[in-house]
Write a protein that holds these residues in place. Structure first.
Motif, PDB file in Angstrom:
ATOM      1  N   ASN A  81     -21.596 -41.575 -27.567  1.00 39.29           N
ATOM      2  CA  ASN A  81     -20.810 -42.021 -27.057  1.00 39.29           C
ATOM      3  C   ASN A  81     -19.633 -42.918 -27.532  1.00 39.29           C
ATOM      4  N   HIS A 121     -16.146 -43.449 -22.402  1.00 42.24           N
ATOM      5  CA  HIS A 121     -17.129 -42.630 -20.890  1.00 42.24           C
ATOM      6  C   HIS A 121     -16.501 -41.863 -19.464  1.00 42.24           C
ATOM      7  N   LYS A 136     -18.473 -42.585 -15.239  1.00 45.53           N
ATOM      8  CA  LYS A 136     -18.556 -43.035 -16.542  1.00 45.53           C
ATOM      9  C   LYS A 136     -20.359 -42.397 -17.109  1.00 45.53           C
ATOM     10  N   PRO A 162     -21.580 -41.169 -20.687  1.00 47.46           N
ATOM     11  CA  PRO A 162     -20.976 -41.020 -21.163  1.00 47.46           C
ATOM     12  C   PRO A 162     -20.324 -39.248 -22.310  1.00 47.46           C
TER      13      PRO A 162
END
Length: 94
Positions: free
Chosen positions: A46, A49, A54, A56
């Motif tokens: 990740n 975001h 938001k 990953p």
């Protein structure tokens, strides 16, 4: 017909290790390799975001077309797949 080639990975010469930080944690990479490679090898999937939900996001194309691997370095947004690892680099998620 496929010709099998013996494993020659022990003959690969790598550049020296350097340390940089990702989200405040030290990460090692080989000088000159792409940042995304070092981050993935260290287990960071990740990298940012998504702006809307938001969710990953991480490496996708690894050639600078999709911007999915965008990170922040010294206040600038850069693509991790087009940025070389360097000593004392401070990398943050967007």
């Amino acid at each position: 017909m496929i010709r099998l080639v013996p494993n020659q990975s022990d003959q690969i010469e790598r550049s020296g290790l350097v340390t940089f930080s990702f989200e405040g944690k030290p990460v090692q990479g080989h000088a000159g390799e792409m940042l995304v490679s070092a981050l993935l090898r260290a287990g960071y999937l990740n990298l940012r975001h998504a702006p809307m939900d938001k969710a990953p996001r991480g490496a996708f194309c690894c050639m600078g077309l999709c911007q999915e691997c965008a990170v922040r370095i010294q206040g600038q947004t850069v693509e991790a797949c087009r940025t070389e690892v360097a000593e004392n680099l401070i990398v943050e998620r967007i």
